[in-house]
Motif scaffolding. Structure first.
Motif, PDB file in Angstrom:
ATOM      1  N   UNK A  94      -3.596 -34.876  20.972  1.00 48.31           N
ATOM      2  CA  UNK A  94      -2.642 -35.932  20.599  1.00 48.31           C
ATOM      3  C   UNK A  94      -1.717 -35.466  19.487  1.00 48.31           C
ATOM      4  N   UNK A  95      -2.296 -34.793  18.485  1.00 48.45           N
ATOM      5  CA  UNK A  95      -1.488 -34.354  17.346  1.00 48.45           C
ATOM      6  C   UNK A  95      -0.578 -33.194  17.704  1.00 48.45           C
ATOM      7  N   UNK A 148     -18.336 -25.026  26.514  1.00 47.92           N
ATOM      8  CA  UNK A 148     -18.679 -23.655  26.179  1.00 47.92           C
ATOM      9  C   UNK A 148     -18.496 -23.351  24.691  1.00 47.92           C
ATOM     10  N   UNK A 149     -17.831 -24.223  23.951  1.00 46.21           N
ATOM     11  CA  UNK A 149     -17.566 -23.986  22.540  1.00 46.21           C
ATOM     12  C   UNK A 149     -18.711 -24.545  21.693  1.00 46.21           C
ATOM     13  N   UNK A 150     -18.924 -23.908  20.535  1.00 44.92           N
ATOM     14  CA  UNK A 150     -19.950 -24.414  19.630  1.00 44.92           C
ATOM     15  C   UNK A 150     -19.479 -25.723  19.005  1.00 44.92           C
ATOM     16  N   UNK A 151     -20.436 -26.507  18.517  1.00 46.95           N
ATOM     17  CA  UNK A 151     -20.119 -27.804  17.926  1.00 46.95           C
ATOM     18  C   UNK A 151     -19.181 -27.613  16.738  1.00 46.95           C
ATOM     19  N   UNK A 152     -18.156 -28.433  16.667  1.00 49.50           N
ATOM     20  CA  UNK A 152     -17.188 -28.363  15.574  1.00 49.50           C
ATOM     21  C   UNK A 152     -16.060 -27.390  15.781  1.00 49.50           C
ATOM     22  N   UNK A 153     -16.006 -26.750  16.966  1.00 52.89           N
ATOM     23  CA  UNK A 153     -14.957 -25.750  17.219  1.00 52.89           C
ATOM     24  C   UNK A 153     -13.575 -26.392  17.152  1.00 52.89           C
ATOM     25  N   UNK A 154     -13.389 -27.505  17.857  1.00 51.39           N
ATOM     26  CA  UNK A 154     -12.058 -28.121  17.902  1.00 51.39           C
ATOM     27  C   UNK A 154     -11.729 -28.833  16.594  1.00 51.39           C
ATOM     28  N   UNK A 155     -12.740 -29.195  15.843  1.00 55.25           N
ATOM     29  CA  UNK A 155     -12.490 -29.717  14.499  1.00 55.25           C
ATOM     30  C   UNK A 155     -11.885 -28.624  13.622  1.00 55.25           C
ATOM     31  N   UNK A 156     -12.455 -27.422  13.671  1.00 54.71           N
ATOM     32  CA  UNK A 156     -11.921 -26.309  12.896  1.00 54.71           C
ATOM     33  C   UNK A 156     -10.516 -25.937  13.368  1.00 54.71           C
ATOM     34  N   UNK A 157     -10.304 -25.948  14.697  1.00 55.73           N
ATOM     35  CA  UNK A 157      -8.983 -25.628  15.221  1.00 55.73           C
ATOM     36  C   UNK A 157      -7.934 -26.627  14.732  1.00 55.73           C
ATOM     37  N   UNK A 158      -8.320 -27.898  14.715  1.00 56.08           N
ATOM     38  CA  UNK A 158      -7.386 -28.948  14.274  1.00 56.08           C
ATOM     39  C   UNK A 158      -7.017 -28.752  12.809  1.00 56.08           C
ATOM     40  N   UNK A 159      -8.020 -28.525  11.945  1.00 58.66           N
ATOM     41  CA  UNK A 159      -7.760 -28.363  10.515  1.00 58.66           C
ATOM     42  C   UNK A 159      -6.960 -27.087  10.263  1.00 58.66           C
ATOM     43  N   UNK A 160      -7.287 -25.999  10.970  1.00 57.90           N
ATOM     44  CA  UNK A 160      -6.547 -24.743  10.807  1.00 57.90           C
ATOM     45  C   UNK A 160      -5.074 -24.906  11.145  1.00 57.90           C
ATOM     46  N   UNK A 161      -4.801 -25.636  12.238  1.00 57.61           N
ATOM     47  CA  UNK A 161      -3.411 -25.821  12.636  1.00 57.61           C
ATOM     48  C   UNK A 161      -2.684 -26.755  11.668  1.00 57.61           C
ATOM     49  N   UNK A 162      -3.411 -27.731  11.113  1.00 53.27           N
ATOM     50  CA  UNK A 162      -2.796 -28.598  10.112  1.00 53.27           C
ATOM     51  C   UNK A 162      -2.389 -27.799   8.883  1.00 53.27           C
TER      52      UNK A 162
END
Length: 552
Positions: A162-163, A190-204
């Protein structure tokens, strides 16, 4: 149900039934409380999770009213207006305590907290899916279980998509981007837990850096500093905090109480009534403080996630006679490099205020792009080619300010400064700005020089002290040496060469690893003003060699 989930849901429904009305009698309340059947254990003190659930959960007034009842419970303390009642953590008791039996309000909080603990993970995940990114991060601070659930990749990939939605052309998603996004959804498992959370914060964080680069790109030729520094401070909601650390490891975080923005620096002040004991403190950390997501400055809230960026560390054991630069009848002030001023009450020997003077040069980057423990590292410097090293330094420009509390005593710019190659003293190159023997270059200070201070109770002014901002530009107009620091006037230890018949002579000196500033002033009794009769910069040979790639 074969898995036993039906029995759990049935107990959960029975628990909700008990919340329809206030308890009637201690026995009934005690009996219903036993139905939850929790083990004994310590209560959990939490801070931000309930506020996040209460303020940010979607679903309208229903969720808001429901969570407002248990906010004090999840926080681990009662409401400030409810000082006579105690609350209990969700894993604390097998049955409701006597205080809960006597107080329907406490009993209701106890039951709601128990409801959240026993709620199935599937239901919690469904609730969490309605939260925004900030609320979800706050929810992860509630407990270990909530932290793992709030890392769910299916929730975070929805927030991420969404972001950072793919670009659209003619109201249609590009086929390549659409396929890439669908493959991302397929690879969630297939991703470890919290993968997309880290991706979101990194891109922010990457987007913040890109926005900073765009805002700070235009440079003011007058000062050599970014033109939109003040705008960047406002856009990114930048503030500053100090972290006081005791010798036993306990920390106190204080946000700034006041600030004033000058031409080339910002002065930040902390004061209050609840300072920790000075004798128990060991260090002080100065940090920049920004919202995790930059649009939060538009709607500030009491509980919000903020990013700390370490600017400098200070050792409070250095508050000694050697670092004291002034005093009045109430306080003594100490200067700790770089640019920190600490005020201490004379009688109690306790902290009165802390004042930091921060130069604009790389201020936004240092206040936003570091971490809580590691300061921001400046990009590596590429040496400028010195096409005429035999002539020494030439074409330099100096901008100097002396100020306090928004009042400027001196604001001057000196252009076309130069020095010869052989003008070297003790590892420093001497750059004369105001010549002692040239009366036409002498400058007066405007007004009565003094360092203004204030607390929530008293205020005052310490004579002969001020804040000095130095911005030295090289021949290419690039900032060569910049600092902001408290300074004071002192009587010289040895007789000065300045004309003694004009009045009493004073010196202002500043020293750091990159250079030294020496100012001579004379007090003119007839006009009751200070006159600068000599201003000299001593630039480190090591700094010059590093800047130009030379070997002086």
């Amino acid at each position: 149900m074969a898995t036993g989930r039906g029995r759990i849901l049935q107990q959960h429904w029975l628990g909700l039934q008990t919340l329809r009305g206030p308890s009637r009698g201690g026995g009934a309340a005690r009996g219903r409380a036993r139905a939850f059947g929790f083990r004994k254990g310590p209560g959990v003190k939490l801070s931000a999770g309930s506020a996040a659930l209460r303020c940010h959960a979607r679903g309208g007034q229903h969720w808001e009213s429901s969570f407002s009842c248990c906010s004090g419970f999840l926080d681990g303390h009662t409401n400030k207006t409810d000082t006579s009642e105690k609350t209990y953590g969700p894993w604390c008791l097998l049955e409701a305590p006597e205080e809960a039996v006597k107080s329907p309000r406490v009993l209701r909080r106890w039951r709601l907290g128990s409801m959240w603990v026993r709620m199935p993970s599937e239901i919690l995940l469904k609730i969490f899916s309605y939260l925004d990114a900030v609320s979800l991060l706050c929810t992860g601070c509630v407990s270990r279980r909530f932290y793992h659930l709030a890392n769910d990749n299916f929730i975070w990939i929805g927030i991420y998509s969404t972001a950072f939605s793919p670009t659209r052309s003619n109201w249609k998603v590009n086929s390549v981007e659409k396929i890439a996004m669908s493959m991302s959804f397929l690879s969630v498992q297939d991703k470890e837990a919290g993968y997309w959370k880290k991706e979101y914060i990194t891109k922010q964080i990457a987007s913040v850096k890109a926005a900073l680069a765009d805002i700070l790109k235009p440079v003011n030729p007058y000062t050599g500093l970014p033109v939109k520094t003040k705008e960047a401070l406002r856009i990114f909601g930048l503030g500053w905090a100090i972290i006081l650390k005791e010798k036993n490891g306990k920390e106190y975080i204080m946000e700034h109480a006041d600030l004033s923005i000058n031409d080339t620096s910002v002065t930040v002040i902390w004061y209050g009534k609840k300072w920790p004991c000075l004798a128990s403190l060991s260090t002080l950390d100065l940090c920049g403080m920004t919202p995790v997501f930059t649009d939060w400055y538009k709607t500030p809230t009491k509980h919000r996630l903020r990013w700390h960026s370490l600017i400098a560390k200070y050792d409070l054991s250095h508050l000694t006679v050697s670092t004291m630069i002034g005093c009045d009848r109430l306080i003594r002030i100490f200067c700790l490099h770089p640019g920190l001023l600490v005020g201490v009450w004379k009688k109690e020997e306790e902290l009165a205020f802390v004042m930091a003077n921060l130069h604009f040069h790389h201020l936004v980057e240092r206040s936003t792009l570091g971490s809580a423990t590691i300061p921001y590292e400046l990009p590596p410097h590429s040496p400028f080619l010195d096409d005429s090293p035999e002539y020494g330094l030439h074409g330099y420009q100096l901008h100097v300010d002396l100020h306090s509390g928004g009042v400027f005593f001196l604001c001057g710019t000196f252009r076309n400064l130069f020095t010869k190659k052989g003008n070297i003293e003790n590892g420093h190159v001497k750059l004369i700005v105001i010549h002692l023997r040239n009366n036409r270059e002498h400058l007066p200070l405007i007004g009565k020089v003094g360092l203004s201070w204030k607390t929530d109770i008293f205020d005052g002014c310490i004579k002969s002290c001020s804040m000095m901002d130095i911005t030295l530009l090289d021949e290419h107009g690039k900032p060569f040496w910049c600092f902001s620091s408290p300074v004071c006037m002192r009587s010289p230890a040895t007789p000065s060469d300045s004309p003694s018949f004009l009045g009493q002579t004073y010196n202002v000196d500043y020293v750091d690893a990159e250079g030294r500033v020496h100012v001579e002033l004379v007090w003119i009794r007839e006009t009751e003003e200070y006159l600068i009769v000599n201003l000299v910069l001593y630039l480190s040979i090591a700094k010059i060699n590093h800047w130009f790639g030379t070997e002086y």
